[in-house]
Design a protein around this motif. Sequence first.
Motif, mmCIF file in Angstrom:
data_model
loop_
_atom_site.group_PDB
_atom_site.id
_atom_site.type_symbol
_atom_site.label_atom_id
_atom_site.label_comp_id
_atom_site.label_asym_id
_atom_site.label_seq_id
_atom_site.Cartn_x
_atom_site.Cartn_y
_atom_site.Cartn_z
ATOM 1 N N PRO A 123 0.799 -1.234 0.000
ATOM 2 C CA PRO A 123 0.000 0.000 0.000
ATOM 3 C C PRO A 123 0.826 1.276 0.000
ATOM 4 O O PRO A 123 0.425 2.276 -0.597
ATOM 5 C CB PRO A 123 -0.847 -0.119 1.267
ATOM 6 N N VAL A 124 1.990 1.252 0.652
ATOM 7 C CA VAL A 124 2.859 2.427 0.643
ATOM 8 C C VAL A 124 3.449 2.628 -0.745
ATOM 9 O O VAL A 124 3.548 3.755 -1.244
ATOM 10 C CB VAL A 124 3.982 2.288 1.697
ATOM 11 N N CYS A 125 3.821 1.522 -1.393
ATOM 12 C CA CYS A 125 4.473 1.604 -2.699
ATOM 13 C C CYS A 125 3.552 2.138 -3.785
ATOM 14 O O CYS A 125 3.991 2.863 -4.685
ATOM 15 C CB CYS A 125 5.000 0.241 -3.116
ATOM 16 N N VAL A 126 2.267 1.781 -3.733
ATOM 17 C CA VAL A 126 1.362 2.183 -4.813
ATOM 18 C C VAL A 126 0.800 3.586 -4.604
ATOM 19 O O VAL A 126 0.149 4.134 -5.499
ATOM 20 C CB VAL A 126 0.192 1.179 -4.980
ATOM 21 N N LEU A 127 1.055 4.186 -3.449
ATOM 22 C CA LEU A 127 0.578 5.547 -3.197
ATOM 23 C C LEU A 127 1.386 6.523 -4.041
ATOM 24 O O LEU A 127 2.600 6.609 -3.906
ATOM 25 C CB LEU A 127 0.730 5.878 -1.716
ATOM 26 N N PRO A 128 0.751 7.272 -4.939
ATOM 27 C CA PRO A 128 1.507 8.160 -5.828
ATOM 28 C C PRO A 128 2.063 9.375 -5.098
ATOM 29 O O PRO A 128 1.552 9.786 -4.048
ATOM 30 C CB PRO A 128 0.471 8.569 -6.873
ATOM 31 N N ILE A 129 3.094 9.955 -5.667
ATOM 32 C CA ILE A 129 3.759 11.108 -5.054
ATOM 33 C C ILE A 129 2.783 12.256 -4.801
ATOM 34 O O ILE A 129 2.851 12.934 -3.773
ATOM 35 C CB ILE A 129 4.929 11.579 -5.944
ATOM 36 N N GLY A 130 1.844 12.454 -5.728
ATOM 37 C CA GLY A 130 0.908 13.561 -5.588
ATOM 38 C C GLY A 130 0.083 13.504 -4.316
ATOM 39 O O GLY A 130 -0.237 14.548 -3.717
ATOM 40 N N ARG A 131 -0.269 12.299 -3.869
ATOM 41 C CA ARG A 131 -1.054 12.176 -2.635
ATOM 42 C C ARG A 131 -0.198 12.519 -1.412
ATOM 43 O O ARG A 131 -0.686 13.097 -0.435
ATOM 44 C CB ARG A 131 -1.620 10.767 -2.505
ATOM 45 N N ILE A 132 1.082 12.156 -1.467
ATOM 46 C CA ILE A 132 1.980 12.499 -0.356
ATOM 47 C C ILE A 132 2.240 14.001 -0.344
ATOM 48 O O ILE A 132 2.277 14.629 0.724
ATOM 49 C CB ILE A 132 3.292 11.700 -0.463
ATOM 50 N N ASP A 133 2.404 14.592 -1.532
ATOM 51 C CA ASP A 133 2.544 16.047 -1.626
ATOM 52 C C ASP A 133 1.354 16.745 -0.977
ATOM 53 O O ASP A 133 1.506 17.754 -0.273
ATOM 54 C CB ASP A 133 2.648 16.475 -3.092
ATOM 55 N N SER A 134 0.152 16.217 -1.226
ATOM 56 C CA SER A 134 -1.054 16.813 -0.640
ATOM 57 C C SER A 134 -1.025 16.737 0.883
ATOM 58 O O SER A 134 -1.421 17.682 1.573
ATOM 59 C CB SER A 134 -2.306 16.113 -1.174
ATOM 60 N N ALA A 135 -0.548 15.596 1.412
ATOM 61 C CA ALA A 135 -0.469 15.433 2.862
ATOM 62 C C ALA A 135 0.549 16.399 3.466
ATOM 63 O O ALA A 135 0.320 16.981 4.534
ATOM 64 C CB ALA A 135 -0.109 13.993 3.205
#
Length: 381
Positions: free
Chosen positions: A65-77
Amino acid sequence: MKYIDEFRDGETARSIAALIAAEAQPQKSYRLMEFCGGHTHAISRYGLLDLLPAQVRMIHGPGCPVCVLPIGRIDSAIALASTHKLILCTYADTLRVPASGGLSLLKAKARGADVRMVYSADDALRIAEENPSREVVFFAIGFETTTPMTAAVIQQAARRSLSNFSVFCNHVLTPAAMQHIMESAADPDAVALDGFVGPAHVSTIIGSAPYEAFTQRYKRPVVIAGFEPLDVLQAVLMLVRQINAGRSAVENQFSRAVSAAGNIKAQAIVSDVFELREAFDWRGLGEVPLSALTIRSAYSAFDAEQKFSIAYRQVADPKACECAAILRGHKHPADCKVFGSACTPEQPIGACMVSSEGACAAHYTYGRHKVMAIRATGVAA
Protein backbone atom coordinates in the motif's frame (compact mmCIF):
# COMPACT_ATOMS: atom_id res chain seq x y z
CA MET A 1 -0.20 -27.71 12.00
CA LYS A 2 -0.30 -25.82 15.29
CA TYR A 3 3.04 -24.09 15.67
CA ILE A 4 4.93 -21.64 13.51
CA ASP A 5 8.03 -23.86 13.25
CA GLU A 6 5.96 -26.41 11.38
CA PHE A 7 5.28 -23.85 8.65
CA ARG A 8 9.04 -23.32 8.25
CA ASP A 9 10.24 -26.93 8.27
CA GLY A 10 13.05 -27.32 5.73
CA GLU A 11 12.47 -31.00 4.99
CA THR A 12 8.79 -30.40 4.23
CA ALA A 13 9.70 -27.42 2.07
CA ARG A 14 12.08 -29.54 0.02
CA SER A 15 9.41 -32.22 -0.35
CA ILE A 16 6.88 -29.73 -1.71
CA ALA A 17 9.54 -28.24 -3.99
CA ALA A 18 10.28 -31.73 -5.31
CA LEU A 19 6.60 -32.17 -6.16
CA ILE A 20 6.59 -28.82 -7.98
CA ALA A 21 9.69 -29.83 -9.96
CA ALA A 22 8.16 -33.19 -10.82
CA GLU A 23 4.81 -31.75 -11.94
CA ALA A 24 6.01 -28.57 -13.71
CA GLN A 25 6.14 -29.58 -17.36
CA PRO A 26 9.43 -28.67 -19.11
CA GLN A 27 7.71 -27.23 -22.17
CA LYS A 28 5.38 -25.00 -20.14
CA SER A 29 6.03 -21.60 -18.58
CA TYR A 30 4.47 -20.87 -15.18
CA ARG A 31 4.49 -17.10 -14.65
CA LEU A 32 2.94 -16.52 -11.24
CA MET A 33 2.37 -13.12 -9.67
CA GLU A 34 2.51 -12.90 -5.91
CA PHE A 35 0.29 -9.87 -5.51
CA CYS A 36 1.11 -9.16 -1.86
CA GLY A 37 4.35 -7.68 -0.55
CA GLY A 38 4.23 -10.07 2.39
CA HIS A 39 4.62 -12.97 -0.04
CA THR A 40 7.51 -11.21 -1.77
CA HIS A 41 9.32 -10.94 1.56
CA ALA A 42 8.64 -14.59 2.42
CA ILE A 43 9.99 -15.69 -0.97
CA SER A 44 13.16 -13.61 -0.52
CA ARG A 45 13.69 -14.30 3.18
CA TYR A 46 13.44 -18.08 2.90
CA GLY A 47 15.18 -18.45 -0.47
CA LEU A 48 12.16 -20.07 -2.10
CA LEU A 49 13.26 -19.16 -5.62
CA ASP A 50 16.25 -21.48 -5.20
CA LEU A 51 13.83 -24.37 -4.61
CA LEU A 52 11.72 -23.78 -7.71
CA PRO A 53 12.43 -25.16 -11.20
CA ALA A 54 13.45 -22.69 -13.91
CA GLN A 55 10.11 -22.79 -15.70
CA VAL A 56 8.30 -21.52 -12.55
CA ARG A 57 8.82 -17.77 -12.38
CA MET A 58 7.60 -15.59 -9.50
CA ILE A 59 6.69 -12.03 -10.48
CA HIS A 60 6.22 -9.19 -8.00
CA GLY A 61 2.86 -7.46 -7.90
CA PRO A 62 1.65 -4.07 -6.63
CA GLY A 63 0.49 -5.40 -3.26
CA CYS A 64 2.30 -2.87 -1.06
CA PRO A 65 0.00 0.00 0.00
CA VAL A 66 2.86 2.43 0.64
CA CYS A 67 4.47 1.60 -2.70
CA VAL A 68 1.36 2.18 -4.81
CA LEU A 69 0.58 5.55 -3.20
CA PRO A 70 1.51 8.16 -5.83
CA ILE A 71 3.76 11.11 -5.05
CA GLY A 72 0.91 13.56 -5.59
CA ARG A 73 -1.05 12.18 -2.63
CA ILE A 74 1.98 12.50 -0.36
CA ASP A 75 2.54 16.05 -1.63
CA SER A 76 -1.05 16.81 -0.64
CA ALA A 77 -0.47 15.43 2.86
CA ILE A 78 2.72 17.50 3.26
CA ALA A 79 0.89 20.64 2.10
CA LEU A 80 -1.94 19.88 4.49
CA ALA A 81 0.39 19.59 7.49
CA SER A 82 2.53 22.56 6.51
CA THR A 83 -0.15 25.04 5.40
CA HIS A 84 -2.97 24.44 7.85
CA LYS A 85 -0.78 23.96 10.95
CA LEU A 86 -2.74 20.91 11.98
CA ILE A 87 -1.68 17.56 13.44
CA LEU A 88 -1.20 14.96 10.71
CA CYS A 89 -1.12 11.33 11.85
CA THR A 90 -0.06 8.36 9.75
CA TYR A 91 1.80 5.03 9.78
CA ALA A 92 5.58 4.81 10.05
CA ASP A 93 6.43 3.69 6.49
CA THR A 94 4.40 6.52 4.99
CA LEU A 95 6.58 9.10 6.74
CA ARG A 96 9.67 8.18 4.72
CA VAL A 97 8.27 7.90 1.20
CA PRO A 98 10.05 10.45 -1.04
CA ALA A 99 7.83 13.21 -2.40
CA SER A 100 8.40 16.25 -4.61
CA GLY A 101 11.36 18.55 -4.07
CA GLY A 102 13.29 16.01 -2.04
CA LEU A 103 10.70 16.21 0.71
CA SER A 104 8.94 13.52 2.72
CA LEU A 105 6.54 13.72 5.64
CA LEU A 106 9.48 13.04 7.95
CA LYS A 107 11.46 15.95 6.46
CA ALA A 108 8.36 18.16 6.68
CA LYS A 109 8.22 17.27 10.36
CA ALA A 110 11.87 18.32 10.73
CA ARG A 111 10.92 21.66 9.18
CA GLY A 112 8.24 22.25 11.78
CA ALA A 113 5.10 20.48 10.56
CA ASP A 114 3.29 18.56 13.31
CA VAL A 115 3.45 15.08 11.78
CA ARG A 116 3.03 12.14 14.13
CA MET A 117 3.56 8.43 13.69
CA VAL A 118 0.71 6.26 14.94
CA TYR A 119 0.30 2.50 15.24
CA SER A 120 -3.42 2.52 14.54
CA ALA A 121 -6.31 4.72 13.48
CA ASP A 122 -7.44 4.66 17.12
CA ASP A 123 -4.25 6.52 18.06
CA ALA A 124 -5.20 9.37 15.74
CA LEU A 125 -8.68 9.55 17.25
CA ARG A 126 -7.18 9.69 20.75
CA ILE A 127 -4.86 12.54 19.70
CA ALA A 128 -7.91 14.47 18.43
CA GLU A 129 -9.65 13.99 21.77
CA GLU A 130 -6.55 15.14 23.65
CA ASN A 131 -6.19 18.26 21.45
CA PRO A 132 -9.72 19.69 21.10
CA SER A 133 -8.44 23.12 19.98
CA ARG A 134 -6.49 21.70 16.99
CA GLU A 135 -7.48 20.00 13.78
CA VAL A 136 -6.25 16.40 13.54
CA VAL A 137 -6.10 14.56 10.21
CA PHE A 138 -5.45 10.84 9.85
CA PHE A 139 -3.61 10.14 6.58
CA ALA A 140 -5.20 6.74 5.92
CA ILE A 141 -3.65 4.30 3.46
CA GLY A 142 -3.89 0.58 2.85
CA PHE A 143 -5.75 -2.21 1.13
CA GLU A 144 -8.91 -3.87 2.47
CA THR A 145 -6.97 -5.07 5.53
CA THR A 146 -6.74 -1.68 7.24
CA THR A 147 -9.91 -0.11 5.82
CA PRO A 148 -12.31 -1.41 8.54
CA MET A 149 -10.25 0.26 11.27
CA THR A 150 -10.41 3.61 9.47
CA ALA A 151 -14.18 3.20 8.99
CA ALA A 152 -14.62 2.36 12.68
CA VAL A 153 -12.82 5.50 13.90
CA ILE A 154 -14.93 7.68 11.57
CA GLN A 155 -18.05 6.11 13.10
CA GLN A 156 -16.65 6.77 16.58
CA ALA A 157 -15.80 10.37 15.71
CA ALA A 158 -19.37 10.89 14.51
CA ARG A 159 -20.85 9.40 17.68
CA ARG A 160 -18.58 11.57 19.83
CA SER A 161 -19.14 14.69 17.69
CA LEU A 162 -15.39 15.23 17.29
CA SER A 163 -15.48 18.19 14.94
CA ASN A 164 -11.67 18.53 14.95
CA PHE A 165 -11.04 15.05 13.47
CA SER A 166 -11.01 14.07 9.79
CA VAL A 167 -9.51 11.45 7.48
CA PHE A 168 -7.51 11.89 4.28
CA CYS A 169 -8.63 8.63 2.68
CA ASN A 170 -6.29 6.68 0.38
CA HIS A 171 -7.67 3.17 0.77
CA VAL A 172 -7.38 1.04 -2.38
CA LEU A 173 -8.88 -2.26 -3.55
CA THR A 174 -7.11 -5.48 -4.53
CA PRO A 175 -9.49 -7.12 -7.06
CA ALA A 176 -9.65 -3.89 -9.10
CA ALA A 177 -5.86 -3.76 -9.32
CA MET A 178 -5.69 -7.42 -10.40
CA GLN A 179 -8.29 -6.73 -13.06
CA HIS A 180 -6.35 -3.69 -14.28
CA ILE A 181 -3.17 -5.77 -14.57
CA MET A 182 -4.99 -8.27 -16.78
CA GLU A 183 -6.71 -5.53 -18.82
CA SER A 184 -3.27 -4.04 -19.51
CA ALA A 185 -1.95 -7.28 -20.99
CA ALA A 186 -1.77 -5.69 -24.45
CA ASP A 187 0.54 -2.95 -23.15
CA PRO A 188 4.15 -3.48 -24.37
CA ASP A 189 5.33 -2.94 -20.76
CA ALA A 190 2.96 -5.58 -19.41
CA VAL A 191 4.10 -9.05 -18.41
CA ALA A 192 2.24 -12.23 -19.35
CA LEU A 193 0.80 -14.04 -16.34
CA ASP A 194 -0.47 -17.58 -15.85
CA GLY A 195 -1.77 -17.33 -12.28
CA PHE A 196 -1.90 -15.37 -9.04
CA VAL A 197 -0.89 -16.07 -5.46
CA GLY A 198 -3.77 -14.25 -3.78
CA PRO A 199 -3.22 -11.97 -0.78
CA ALA A 200 -3.67 -13.34 2.72
CA HIS A 201 -4.64 -10.51 5.06
CA VAL A 202 -6.82 -8.81 2.45
CA SER A 203 -8.71 -12.05 1.93
CA THR A 204 -9.45 -12.46 5.64
CA ILE A 205 -11.61 -9.34 5.21
CA ILE A 206 -13.14 -9.74 1.74
CA GLY A 207 -13.09 -13.56 1.61
CA SER A 208 -12.30 -15.72 -1.41
CA ALA A 209 -15.59 -15.13 -3.26
CA PRO A 210 -14.61 -11.75 -4.86
CA TYR A 211 -11.94 -13.50 -6.93
CA GLU A 212 -14.44 -15.88 -8.56
CA ALA A 213 -15.51 -13.41 -11.23
CA PHE A 214 -11.86 -12.61 -11.94
CA THR A 215 -10.90 -16.25 -12.61
CA GLN A 216 -13.96 -16.75 -14.80
CA ARG A 217 -13.34 -13.62 -16.87
CA TYR A 218 -9.58 -13.85 -17.34
CA LYS A 219 -9.13 -17.63 -17.17
CA ARG A 220 -6.28 -17.36 -14.66
CA PRO A 221 -6.22 -19.37 -11.41
CA VAL A 222 -5.94 -17.66 -8.02
CA VAL A 223 -4.68 -19.45 -4.92
CA ILE A 224 -4.99 -17.49 -1.67
CA ALA A 225 -1.94 -18.23 0.47
CA GLY A 226 -0.61 -17.53 3.94
CA PHE A 227 2.73 -15.83 4.51
CA GLU A 228 4.85 -18.71 5.78
CA PRO A 229 7.27 -20.45 3.37
CA LEU A 230 5.28 -23.69 3.29
CA ASP A 231 2.12 -21.68 2.57
CA VAL A 232 3.73 -20.09 -0.47
CA LEU A 233 5.23 -23.34 -1.77
CA GLN A 234 1.92 -25.16 -1.39
CA ALA A 235 0.16 -22.34 -3.24
CA VAL A 236 2.68 -22.60 -6.08
CA LEU A 237 2.08 -26.36 -6.28
CA MET A 238 -1.69 -25.78 -6.38
CA LEU A 239 -1.26 -23.24 -9.20
CA VAL A 240 1.00 -25.57 -11.18
CA ARG A 241 -1.61 -28.33 -10.90
CA GLN A 242 -4.40 -26.01 -12.05
CA ILE A 243 -2.38 -24.76 -15.02
CA ASN A 244 -1.48 -28.32 -16.01
CA ALA A 245 -5.15 -29.31 -15.87
CA GLY A 246 -6.27 -26.22 -17.79
CA ARG A 247 -8.38 -25.03 -14.86
CA SER A 248 -8.95 -21.47 -13.65
CA ALA A 249 -10.46 -21.56 -10.18
CA VAL A 250 -10.13 -19.85 -6.84
CA GLU A 251 -8.49 -22.14 -4.29
CA ASN A 252 -7.92 -21.30 -0.65
CA GLN A 253 -4.63 -22.56 0.76
CA PHE A 254 -5.04 -20.19 3.73
CA SER A 255 -8.24 -21.84 4.96
CA ARG A 256 -7.14 -21.51 8.58
CA ALA A 257 -7.87 -17.77 8.34
CA VAL A 258 -9.85 -17.12 5.14
CA SER A 259 -13.43 -18.12 4.41
CA ALA A 260 -15.49 -17.68 1.26
CA ALA A 261 -17.56 -14.86 2.76
CA GLY A 262 -14.78 -13.13 4.72
CA ASN A 263 -15.39 -10.89 7.72
CA ILE A 264 -19.03 -9.86 7.34
CA LYS A 265 -18.98 -7.42 10.27
CA ALA A 266 -15.90 -5.61 8.93
CA GLN A 267 -17.47 -5.42 5.47
CA ALA A 268 -20.64 -3.86 6.94
CA ILE A 269 -18.63 -1.16 8.74
CA VAL A 270 -16.73 -0.33 5.54
CA SER A 271 -19.93 -0.22 3.49
CA ASP A 272 -21.55 2.16 5.98
CA VAL A 273 -18.69 4.69 5.84
CA PHE A 274 -17.16 4.35 2.35
CA GLU A 275 -18.22 4.20 -1.27
CA LEU A 276 -16.29 3.61 -4.51
CA ARG A 277 -14.29 6.38 -6.17
CA GLU A 278 -14.70 6.67 -9.91
CA ALA A 279 -10.94 6.30 -10.34
CA PHE A 280 -7.70 6.50 -8.36
CA ASP A 281 -4.12 7.09 -9.41
CA TRP A 282 -1.81 4.17 -8.52
CA ARG A 283 1.95 4.40 -8.69
CA GLY A 284 2.97 2.09 -11.52
CA LEU A 285 -0.56 1.40 -12.76
CA GLY A 286 -1.86 4.90 -13.47
CA GLU A 287 -5.56 5.74 -13.24
CA VAL A 288 -7.48 2.61 -12.23
CA PRO A 289 -11.30 2.80 -12.39
CA LEU A 290 -13.32 1.89 -9.27
CA SER A 291 -10.15 0.91 -7.42
CA ALA A 292 -10.36 3.01 -4.26
CA LEU A 293 -12.74 4.28 -1.62
CA THR A 294 -13.99 7.69 -0.61
CA ILE A 295 -16.01 8.78 2.41
CA ARG A 296 -19.80 8.79 2.01
CA SER A 297 -21.71 12.07 2.19
CA ALA A 298 -23.26 11.02 5.51
CA TYR A 299 -19.78 11.32 7.03
CA SER A 300 -18.54 14.24 4.91
CA ALA A 301 -17.78 16.28 8.05
CA PHE A 302 -14.90 13.85 8.62
CA ASP A 303 -13.58 13.91 5.03
CA ALA A 304 -10.33 15.92 5.00
CA GLU A 305 -10.42 16.23 1.20
CA GLN A 306 -13.65 18.21 1.45
CA LYS A 307 -12.87 19.95 4.73
CA PHE A 308 -9.57 21.38 3.48
CA SER A 309 -10.31 21.44 -0.28
CA ILE A 310 -7.42 19.09 -1.08
CA ALA A 311 -6.62 19.17 -4.79
CA TYR A 312 -4.72 16.23 -6.27
CA ARG A 313 -1.91 16.86 -8.76
CA GLN A 314 -0.29 13.98 -10.64
CA VAL A 315 3.50 13.90 -10.22
CA ALA A 316 5.97 11.74 -12.14
CA ASP A 317 8.37 9.43 -10.30
CA PRO A 318 12.11 10.28 -10.31
CA LYS A 319 13.69 9.28 -13.62
CA ALA A 320 16.26 7.04 -11.93
CA CYS A 321 13.57 5.05 -10.10
CA GLU A 322 12.07 1.87 -11.59
CA CYS A 323 9.36 1.48 -8.94
CA ALA A 324 6.56 1.84 -11.48
CA ALA A 325 7.85 -0.99 -13.67
CA ILE A 326 8.59 -3.17 -10.61
CA LEU A 327 5.05 -2.70 -9.29
CA ARG A 328 3.66 -3.83 -12.67
CA GLY A 329 5.85 -6.93 -12.59
CA HIS A 330 7.66 -5.75 -15.74
CA LYS A 331 11.02 -5.39 -14.00
CA HIS A 332 12.91 -6.95 -11.11
CA PRO A 333 14.49 -4.76 -8.38
CA ALA A 334 17.91 -5.80 -9.67
CA ASP A 335 17.03 -4.21 -13.03
CA CYS A 336 17.07 -0.78 -11.41
CA LYS A 337 20.47 0.89 -11.85
CA VAL A 338 20.29 2.67 -8.48
CA PHE A 339 19.26 -0.42 -6.49
CA GLY A 340 21.61 -0.96 -3.57
CA SER A 341 23.82 1.97 -4.52
CA ALA A 342 22.10 5.36 -4.61
CA CYS A 343 18.86 3.78 -3.40
CA THR A 344 18.95 1.98 -0.04
CA PRO A 345 16.51 1.71 2.89
CA GLU A 346 18.48 4.42 4.67
CA GLN A 347 18.38 6.78 1.65
CA PRO A 348 15.47 5.61 -0.54
CA ILE A 349 14.77 7.13 -3.92
CA GLY A 350 11.60 5.13 -4.53
CA ALA A 351 8.71 3.85 -2.42
CA CYS A 352 9.54 0.18 -3.10
CA MET A 353 12.70 0.60 -1.02
CA VAL A 354 10.90 2.36 1.85
CA SER A 355 8.13 0.04 2.88
CA SER A 356 8.64 -3.10 4.90
CA GLU A 357 6.49 -4.79 2.23
CA GLY A 358 8.28 -3.27 -0.78
CA ALA A 359 9.92 -5.55 -3.34
CA CYS A 360 13.16 -3.55 -3.39
CA ALA A 361 13.37 -3.59 0.41
CA ALA A 362 12.89 -7.37 0.36
CA HIS A 363 15.66 -7.92 -2.18
CA TYR A 364 17.97 -5.47 -0.43
CA THR A 365 17.48 -7.18 2.93
CA TYR A 366 17.71 -10.77 1.77
CA GLY A 367 19.33 -10.86 -1.65
CA ARG A 368 21.43 -7.79 -2.41
CA HIS A 369 24.74 -9.68 -2.16
CA LYS A 370 23.61 -12.06 -4.90
CA VAL A 371 22.47 -9.10 -7.02
CA MET A 372 25.81 -7.34 -6.57
CA ALA A 373 27.70 -10.54 -7.43
CA ILE A 374 25.74 -10.93 -10.65
CA ARG A 375 26.38 -7.30 -11.58
CA ALA A 376 30.08 -7.65 -10.92
CA THR A 377 30.64 -10.94 -12.75
CA GLY A 378 27.63 -11.33 -15.00
CA VAL A 379 27.19 -14.84 -13.55
CA ALA A 380 24.51 -15.95 -11.07
CA ALA A 381 25.97 -16.51 -7.60
